[in-house]
Every structure is written in structure tokens, then in C-alpha cells.
Design a protein around this motif. Structure first.
Motif, PDB file in Angstrom:
ATOM      1  N   THR A 138      35.343  38.574  30.164  1.00 13.95           N
ATOM      2  CA  THR A 138      34.141  39.316  30.418  1.00 13.95           C
ATOM      3  C   THR A 138      33.959  39.336  32.199  1.00 13.95           C
ATOM      4  O   THR A 138      33.332  40.311  32.647  1.00 13.95           O
ATOM      5  CB  THR A 138      32.929  38.591  29.882  1.00 13.95           C
ATOM      6  N   GLU A 139      34.203  38.455  32.857  1.00 15.65           N
ATOM      7  CA  GLU A 139      34.166  38.238  34.104  1.00 15.65           C
ATOM      8  C   GLU A 139      35.017  39.166  34.732  1.00 15.65           C
ATOM      9  O   GLU A 139      34.854  39.715  35.797  1.00 15.65           O
ATOM     10  CB  GLU A 139      34.286  36.759  34.785  1.00 15.65           C
ATOM     11  N   ALA A 140      36.521  39.210  34.203  1.00 22.30           N
ATOM     12  CA  ALA A 140      37.334  40.070  34.844  1.00 22.30           C
ATOM     13  C   ALA A 140      37.354  41.615  34.493  1.00 22.30           C
ATOM     14  O   ALA A 140      37.315  42.474  35.166  1.00 22.30           O
ATOM     15  CB  ALA A 140      38.646  39.551  34.266  1.00 22.30           C
ATOM     16  N   TYR A 141      36.888  41.755  33.290  1.00 23.23           N
ATOM     17  CA  TYR A 141      36.848  43.167  32.634  1.00 23.23           C
ATOM     18  C   TYR A 141      35.586  43.827  32.570  1.00 23.23           C
ATOM     19  O   TYR A 141      35.607  45.045  32.067  1.00 23.23           O
ATOM     20  CB  TYR A 141      37.804  43.037  31.063  1.00 23.23           C
ATOM     21  N   GLY A 142      34.488  43.072  32.321  1.00 27.22           N
ATOM     22  CA  GLY A 142      33.094  43.649  32.178  1.00 27.22           C
ATOM     23  C   GLY A 142      32.881  43.491  30.617  1.00 27.22           C
ATOM     24  O   GLY A 142      33.751  42.832  29.967  1.00 27.22           O
ATOM     25  N   HIS A 177      39.015  32.203  36.522  1.00 25.29           N
ATOM     26  CA  HIS A 177      37.984  31.788  35.856  1.00 25.29           C
ATOM     27  C   HIS A 177      37.867  30.240  36.174  1.00 25.29           C
ATOM     28  O   HIS A 177      36.510  30.038  36.618  1.00 25.29           O
ATOM     29  CB  HIS A 177      37.753  31.850  34.281  1.00 25.29           C
ATOM     30  N   GLN A 178      38.769  29.566  36.286  1.00 21.35           N
ATOM     31  CA  GLN A 178      38.810  28.089  36.607  1.00 21.35           C
ATOM     32  C   GLN A 178      38.644  28.165  38.068  1.00 21.35           C
ATOM     33  O   GLN A 178      37.816  27.140  38.441  1.00 21.35           O
ATOM     34  CB  GLN A 178      39.983  27.481  36.102  1.00 21.35           C
ATOM     35  N   HIS A 195      36.205  35.564  42.886  1.00 23.01           N
ATOM     36  CA  HIS A 195      36.063  35.878  41.678  1.00 23.01           C
ATOM     37  C   HIS A 195      37.372  36.483  41.197  1.00 23.01           C
ATOM     38  O   HIS A 195      38.283  36.912  42.194  1.00 23.01           O
ATOM     39  CB  HIS A 195      35.098  37.072  41.529  1.00 23.01           C
ATOM     40  N   TYR A 196      37.798  37.063  39.946  1.00 23.16           N
ATOM     41  CA  TYR A 196      38.841  37.660  39.484  1.00 23.16           C
ATOM     42  C   TYR A 196      39.098  38.963  40.610  1.00 23.16           C
ATOM     43  O   TYR A 196      38.384  39.683  40.633  1.00 23.16           O
ATOM     44  CB  TYR A 196      38.966  38.215  38.091  1.00 23.16           C
ATOM     45  N   GLY A 197      40.493  39.044  40.922  1.00 24.88           N
ATOM     46  CA  GLY A 197      40.831  40.052  41.722  1.00 24.88           C
ATOM     47  C   GLY A 197      40.222  40.198  43.125  1.00 24.88           C
ATOM     48  O   GLY A 197      40.622  41.347  44.038  1.00 24.88           O
ATOM     49  N   THR A 203      45.896  44.661  41.796  1.00 27.22           N
ATOM     50  CA  THR A 203      44.422  44.407  42.608  1.00 27.22           C
ATOM     51  C   THR A 203      44.300  43.082  43.500  1.00 27.22           C
ATOM     52  O   THR A 203      44.029  43.071  44.728  1.00 27.22           O
ATOM     53  CB  THR A 203      43.007  44.275  41.588  1.00 27.22           C
ATOM     54  N   VAL A 204      44.729  42.037  43.097  1.00 30.73           N
ATOM     55  CA  VAL A 204      44.762  40.977  43.732  1.00 30.73           C
ATOM     56  C   VAL A 204      45.656  40.804  45.123  1.00 30.73           C
ATOM     57  O   VAL A 204      45.536  40.476  46.212  1.00 30.73           O
ATOM     58  CB  VAL A 204      45.453  39.792  42.961  1.00 30.73           C
ATOM     59  N   GLU A 205      46.956  41.781  44.995  1.00 29.12           N
ATOM     60  CA  GLU A 205      47.662  41.733  46.189  1.00 29.12           C
ATOM     61  C   GLU A 205      47.181  42.723  47.182  1.00 29.12           C
ATOM     62  O   GLU A 205      47.792  42.819  48.257  1.00 29.12           O
ATOM     63  CB  GLU A 205      48.922  42.470  45.556  1.00 29.12           C
ATOM     64  N   GLN A 206      46.069  43.379  46.873  1.00 27.10           N
ATOM     65  CA  GLN A 206      45.427  44.161  47.992  1.00 27.10           C
ATOM     66  C   GLN A 206      45.090  43.406  48.942  1.00 27.10           C
ATOM     67  O   GLN A 206      44.534  43.735  50.396  1.00 27.10           O
ATOM     68  CB  GLN A 206      44.378  44.972  47.342  1.00 27.10           C
TER      69      GLN A 206
END
Length: 384
Positions: free
Chosen positions: A137-141, A161-162, A182-184, A287-290
Motif C-alpha cells: 500500500t505504501e508503494a502502490y497505493g 518498507h523496512q 519512502h519507496y521509489g 523510479t529508484v534509479e532516477q
């Protein structure tokens, strides 16, 4: 009509048109297209079979034990390592970088074909599976029906999340103070660039500052803790904007840090503009690589060419940038200095530091020579 991509499969593995099929929404943070062929895999699936199918482009939807899926992923990874071609000894730094990126892309595509199915509440209905609902839910909504994702992506979601729960300690903000990524959103695990911003002398009596590409908001927090009355933090990423606001609230700095976007520059002018753009001019694949890759140096050049129009008289800009791209042959120092001059800017000072992350000691890394020579600098810039 929904445009969300889907995958389809038969639970018994049959491809006969008279057999019922199931489908689910497809999601990939790295924008991988949905696989055209999906077969069911379980604890009886051999690593050699899984690896061969994945190399051929077939995705495997896992129906077995969760921990066995992780073991299968590791076994497939070992096969990739055995078959991968090492970087040529005579390759240039740039060639080594591109070969390394190509190998990593191949690895990601092959391993990304081992899939798991998230139920319509984000739960994972596999034996010995962890509760991933909150992390997803945190990552995808909010959940919107069944969703198929790669196991590698899900493991990244769990790890994020960890990190979000635990946080990353940032000594520049004080003993035990943590930033929660946060994720991403790129995590400030490499503290040398934060330390540069924390120890560089501020312009005389700065009341306003812009933090461009704020990410977690860590540099905005450092500036606010150093006494800047109003810090305007921007980012183009929706996840980063939420993350930076939450960290400002958590640190009790919401009255001094305003987070806005999506944009590079906000309206108006500041006494200080800080920018820590992605360090490598290459295309990100997720997304993370941005946070690491900036195609054609778009953000770097946007910062430089907009700086003079966004500074109060007597103000200055701080460019925080690694020279790793120079050691990899992706950009020269002359390129950077020319870009600064062309933007009508003058270098008044430069502070350097060397990174201390573990990868600089990893001699098996094909990019080890470049990483070992890396220097991170804070360039103090003023308009001509």
C-alpha cells in the motif's frame, strides 16, 4: 475502458483454447511490458527449467512456498553470473560502464520474469509468505484488484518498507536523528554529500533557500537546522514530495520547510539555491534509479541555466556533484566548466570529499577503478 495492462495464464499449464484462463493487472516499476506467455511454477520447478524459460521470454507465476521462490531466484541469479561475460580488460571506462549496464539490464529482465500474484487486498497467498499489505500500500497505493508483479520488485518493496520504518541515521542533523525514505525515493545512505552541505559556510544572513530535487528532504532539513528561516524544497516525483513533507513534520521543521512541485525551480528568488542532481548522465530504468541517472544531464543543466534568475543579489548556488561520470568517460571536467560558464556563472570556491561506501573497496566490481578515484564536490557558484 481500462488501459491497465494485464497478463493471462492457465492454472493447469494448458494452452488449449477450451481451458479456462485467469488474468490480473500487470505492474512494473521499471516499465517492463507484460509478458506474452505466462506459465505456472511451484516447488517442483527446477532452476534450470525456470532459467531457460525466463531467458526465452516466458514468465513464471509462482504458486509454491514463498521461501522456495526466493531460493529459486538465487539459483537463477547464479546461472546468470556463470554465463555472463566479464568486462574486457582492454575496454575503456565508458565501454565498461555500458557493458556493465547492459549486463545488469539482462539480469533484471531474466529475474523479473519470476512473478507473484497480489490479491485484491495486496495480500500474498503463498505458503510462509510475509504480510506485505502495508508495504504494498505504501508503494502502490490502495489495492485495485489482483496485481501481478515480479518477485524482485516485491522484495524491493519489502526492503523499502523496512528502511521507511527504521530510517537512515543522518549525523549532520544530530545524534540519532533519522530520515525515513519512502519507496521509489533515493535514500541518503551516502552521507558525504550531506556533510558537505552541513559544513560549507553559508552566505551572509540567508533567510531563504531553495533545495532543488529534494528527495527525502534531507538537505532541506540540514539547511533549516543551520538557521535558514524558510526553505522551499522542490521535486518532480510525487513520492518524493510526500516523503519530504513527512520527514519535515517528523523533525519538527514543517514551519520552516515548504515542499512544492512537481517542478525544478519554484517561483521567486532565494539567498541560496542548493542542487544535488543525479550524478550520471544516462537513462534510468526504474523510479529508484532516477536518483542516480540523469539523461543528458537535464537536471544539471536546468539548475545551472536557471540559477541567475532565481538568486537575490549577493546570493549563491551550491552544486553538489560527484566526478564519477568523469572517471567513467561519460562527462569531462571541461564539459562541466563550460556548462557553468555558458550559464553566466562563476566558481567562487569548491569543497571536496571522498566517499566511504563499501563499493570503493570491492575489487571484483568492474567499475572499481572509477569508484576508487571518485570525489564528491560542492561547487559555490555566483552570477557573473
Amino acid at each position: 475502458m481500462s488501459t491497465t495492462p494485464t497478463i493471462s495464464w492457465s492454472e493447469d499449464g494448458s494452452a488449449r483454447p477450451d481451458q479456462p484462463t485467469r488474468s490480473a493487472h500487470w505492474h512494473s516499476e521499471s516499465a517492463m511490458p507484460p509478458p506474452r506467455r505466462v506459465v505456472v511454477a511451484d516447488d517442483s520447478t527446477k532452476a534450470a527449467t525456470a532459467y531457460q524459460l525466463a531467458c526465452e521470454g516466458t514468465a513464471l507465476l509462482w504458486r509454491g512456498d514463498f521461501h522456495n521462490a526466493r531460493q529459486l531466484l538465487r539459483a537463477m541469479s547464479r546461472r546468470i553470473d556463470r554465463k555472463s561475460n566479464p568486462v574486457r580488460p582492454d575496454a575503456t571506462a565508458a565501454e565498461s560502464f555500458h557493458l556493465h549496464r547492459r549486463a545488469r539490464g539482462h539480469r533484471a529482465r531474466v529475474l523479473g520474469r519470476l512473478l507473484v500474484l497480489l490479491a485484491d487486498d495486496h495480500s500474498l497467498t503463498l505458503r510462509r509468505a510475509p504480510d506485505v499489505r502495508r508495504a504494498c500500500t505504501e508503494a502502490y497505493g490502495p489495492p485495485r484488484g489482483d496485481r501481478a508483479v515480479s518477485l524482485t520488485e516485491l522484495l524491493g518493496v519489502i526492503g523499502a518498507h523496512q528502511w521507511r520504518e527504521k530510517g537512515v541515521e543522518v549525523p549532520a542533523l544530530g545524534d540519532g536523528v533519522r530520515i525515513h525514505p519512502h519507496y521509489g525515493v533515493f535514500s541518503p545512505v551516502r552521507g558525504e554529500y550531506v556533510d558537505l552541505v552541513a559544513r560549507t559556510p553559508l552566505p551572509a544572513h540567508p533567510r531563504t533557500a531553495f533545495d532543488l530535487g529534494t528527495g527525502t528532504g534531507v538537505l532541506a532539513a540540514v539547511l533549516a537546522r543551520r538557521g535558514v528561516a524558510h526553505v522551499l524544497a522542490t521535486d518532480i516525483g510525487p513520492r518524493a514530495l510526500v516523503c519530504a513533507r513527512e520527514n519535515a513534520d517528523r523533525l519538527g521543521l514543517a514551519d520552516r520547510i515548504e515542499v512544492t512541485g512537481p517542478a525544478l525551480y519554484p517561483e521567486g528568488r532565494a539567498d541560496l539555491v542548493v542542487c544535488n542532481p543525479p550524478w550520471l548522465p544516462a537513462r534510468p530504468t526504474s523510479t529508484v534509479e532516477q536518483g542516480v541517472y540523469d539523461p543528458d544531464g537535464t537536471m544539471l543543466h536546468g539548475f545551472l541555466h536557471g540559477l541567475a534568475d532565481h538568486l537575490h543579489p549577493g546570493g549563491e548556488g551550491w552544486l553538489v556533484l560527484s566526478d564519477l561520470a568523469e572517471h567513467l568517460g561519460l562527462r569531462t571536467r571541461a564539459d562541466l566548466l563550460t556548462a557553468i560558464t555558458t550559464a553566466g556563472l562563476h566558481v567562487t570556491d569548491r569543497l571536496d570529499t571522498s566517499p566511504h561506501h563499501p563499493r570503493i573497496h570491492d575489487t571484483t566490481d568492474p567499475l572499481h577503478s572509477a569508484r576508487a578515484a571518485e570525489v564528491t564536490s560542492l561547487w559555490r557558484l555566483t552570477p557573473d
